[in-house]
Design a protein around this motif. Sequence first.
Motif, PDB file in Angstrom:
ATOM      1  N   LYS A  17      62.450  50.663  25.673  1.00 13.44           N
ATOM      2  CA  LYS A  17      61.101  50.368  26.164  1.00 13.44           C
ATOM      3  C   LYS A  17      60.452  51.625  26.716  1.00 13.44           C
ATOM      4  O   LYS A  17      59.276  51.880  26.484  1.00 13.44           O
ATOM      5  CB  LYS A  17      61.138  49.279  27.243  1.00 13.44           C
ATOM      6  CG  LYS A  17      61.446  47.906  26.707  1.00 13.44           C
ATOM      7  CD  LYS A  17      61.525  46.887  27.818  1.00 13.44           C
ATOM      8  CE  LYS A  17      61.919  45.517  27.297  1.00 13.44           C
ATOM      9  NZ  LYS A  17      62.085  44.537  28.372  1.00 13.44           N
ATOM     10  N   GLU A  18      61.250  52.421  27.463  1.00 12.26           N
ATOM     11  CA  GLU A  18      60.726  53.672  28.009  1.00 12.26           C
ATOM     12  C   GLU A  18      60.338  54.627  26.887  1.00 12.26           C
ATOM     13  O   GLU A  18      59.303  55.293  26.970  1.00 12.26           O
ATOM     14  CB  GLU A  18      61.764  54.339  28.916  1.00 12.26           C
ATOM     15  CG  GLU A  18      61.952  53.640  30.234  1.00 12.26           C
ATOM     16  CD  GLU A  18      63.075  54.254  31.063  1.00 12.26           C
ATOM     17  OE1 GLU A  18      63.530  55.364  30.742  1.00 12.26           O
ATOM     18  OE2 GLU A  18      63.491  53.604  32.042  1.00 12.26           O
ATOM     19  N   GLU A  19      61.170  54.693  25.836  1.00 17.84           N
ATOM     20  CA  GLU A  19      60.850  55.557  24.694  1.00 17.84           C
ATOM     21  C   GLU A  19      59.568  55.105  24.013  1.00 17.84           C
ATOM     22  O   GLU A  19      58.736  55.929  23.636  1.00 17.84           O
ATOM     23  CB  GLU A  19      62.010  55.566  23.694  1.00 17.84           C
ATOM     24  CG  GLU A  19      63.219  56.328  24.167  1.00 17.84           C
ATOM     25  CD  GLU A  19      64.401  56.226  23.218  1.00 17.84           C
ATOM     26  OE1 GLU A  19      64.225  55.712  22.086  1.00 17.84           O
ATOM     27  OE2 GLU A  19      65.497  56.652  23.605  1.00 17.84           O
ATOM     28  N   ILE A  20      59.391  53.799  23.884  1.00 17.78           N
ATOM     29  CA  ILE A  20      58.167  53.263  23.276  1.00 17.78           C
ATOM     30  C   ILE A  20      56.963  53.635  24.135  1.00 17.78           C
ATOM     31  O   ILE A  20      55.933  54.058  23.627  1.00 17.78           O
ATOM     32  CB  ILE A  20      58.274  51.734  23.079  1.00 17.78           C
ATOM     33  CG1 ILE A  20      59.293  51.429  21.971  1.00 17.78           C
ATOM     34  CG2 ILE A  20      56.911  51.123  22.766  1.00 17.78           C
ATOM     35  CD1 ILE A  20      59.665  49.971  21.848  1.00 17.78           C
ATOM     36  N   GLU A  21      57.105  53.485  25.461  1.00 15.78           N
ATOM     37  CA  GLU A  21      56.014  53.846  26.361  1.00 15.78           C
ATOM     38  C   GLU A  21      55.701  55.339  26.271  1.00 15.78           C
ATOM     39  O   GLU A  21      54.536  55.732  26.289  1.00 15.78           O
ATOM     40  CB  GLU A  21      56.336  53.453  27.805  1.00 15.78           C
ATOM     41  CG  GLU A  21      56.303  51.960  28.059  1.00 15.78           C
ATOM     42  CD  GLU A  21      54.954  51.341  27.711  1.00 15.78           C
ATOM     43  OE1 GLU A  21      53.906  51.913  28.072  1.00 15.78           O
ATOM     44  OE2 GLU A  21      54.960  50.280  27.069  1.00 15.78           O
ATOM     45  N   LYS A  78      53.778  55.887  23.108  1.00 14.24           N
ATOM     46  CA  LYS A  78      52.397  55.436  23.293  1.00 14.24           C
ATOM     47  C   LYS A  78      51.601  56.469  24.077  1.00 14.24           C
ATOM     48  O   LYS A  78      50.457  56.765  23.742  1.00 14.24           O
ATOM     49  CB  LYS A  78      52.361  54.085  24.014  1.00 14.24           C
ATOM     50  CG  LYS A  78      52.790  52.920  23.167  1.00 14.24           C
ATOM     51  CD  LYS A  78      52.732  51.636  23.979  1.00 14.24           C
ATOM     52  CE  LYS A  78      53.173  50.437  23.198  1.00 14.24           C
ATOM     53  NZ  LYS A  78      53.151  49.199  24.013  1.00 14.24           N
ATOM     54  N   LYS A  79      52.231  56.998  25.132  1.00 16.84           N
ATOM     55  CA  LYS A  79      51.565  58.006  25.954  1.00 16.84           C
ATOM     56  C   LYS A  79      51.259  59.250  25.129  1.00 16.84           C
ATOM     57  O   LYS A  79      50.164  59.809  25.217  1.00 16.84           O
ATOM     58  CB  LYS A  79      52.446  58.368  27.148  1.00 16.84           C
ATOM     59  CG  LYS A  79      51.822  59.343  28.104  1.00 16.84           C
ATOM     60  CD  LYS A  79      52.736  59.633  29.273  1.00 16.84           C
ATOM     61  CE  LYS A  79      52.108  60.671  30.189  1.00 16.84           C
ATOM     62  NZ  LYS A  79      52.986  61.014  31.305  1.00 16.84           N
ATOM     63  N   GLU A  80      52.227  59.680  24.313  1.00 14.94           N
ATOM     64  CA  GLU A  80      52.006  60.848  23.457  1.00 14.94           C
ATOM     65  C   GLU A  80      50.859  60.594  22.482  1.00 14.94           C
ATOM     66  O   GLU A  80      50.035  61.481  22.243  1.00 14.94           O
ATOM     67  CB  GLU A  80      53.281  61.190  22.682  1.00 14.94           C
ATOM     68  CG  GLU A  80      54.355  61.826  23.521  1.00 14.94           C
ATOM     69  CD  GLU A  80      55.640  62.060  22.749  1.00 14.94           C
ATOM     70  OE1 GLU A  80      55.635  61.976  21.506  1.00 14.94           O
ATOM     71  OE2 GLU A  80      56.662  62.340  23.400  1.00 14.94           O
ATOM     72  N   ILE A  81      50.792  59.397  21.928  1.00 11.53           N
ATOM     73  CA  ILE A  81      49.707  59.051  21.001  1.00 11.53           C
ATOM     74  C   ILE A  81      48.369  59.095  21.721  1.00 11.53           C
ATOM     75  O   ILE A  81      47.391  59.638  21.199  1.00 11.53           O
ATOM     76  CB  ILE A  81      49.959  57.665  20.362  1.00 11.53           C
ATOM     77  CG1 ILE A  81      51.144  57.755  19.394  1.00 11.53           C
ATOM     78  CG2 ILE A  81      48.704  57.147  19.652  1.00 11.53           C
ATOM     79  CD1 ILE A  81      51.638  56.420  18.887  1.00 11.53           C
TER      80      ILE A  81
END
Length: 151
Positions: free
Chosen positions: A59-63, A66-69
């Motif tokens: 979940k942290e990696e997904i977040e 998302k932040k990088e995007i």
Amino acid sequence: MKGYKKFLTAISVAVLIAATTIFMFKTSLKEQNTIIPEKTGILSQSEVKFLVPQEDREKEEIELMKKEIREKNKRVKVNEKIAEVEKMLDDGQKERVEEILKKLGNDRVEEIIKLVEKGIDGKGNEKILTILRERLTPEEIKYILELADKY
């Protein structure tokens, strides 16, 4: 014969000690929940607990992705705005801006762009002005600010 009995007794004691040590080692591993699941086919309690944090890490990696995007999108928007303004400048203005940017240096220009990407607030404005004041004359700063207001 007495020597033989002593020898057998010593071997028996050594085997008993080795067996006890192996048993204690296995028991210790079970208590520490460090049984290797590939070998046993059973997950220990610590490994089951490890699975939950694994999901959290995903979940942290997904977040983070998302932040990088979002950050890339901000950079794209800033770069698009820079390209739009660049199209609106006449040749004289472009030359002057290029001279000023060279004087600032790539590192400072990147720093300013990062501040703009985050969104400019009072502190951001002050940081940008501080960067400009380090390397530019008051006239150059005024020129840049006029262009920023105009476009």
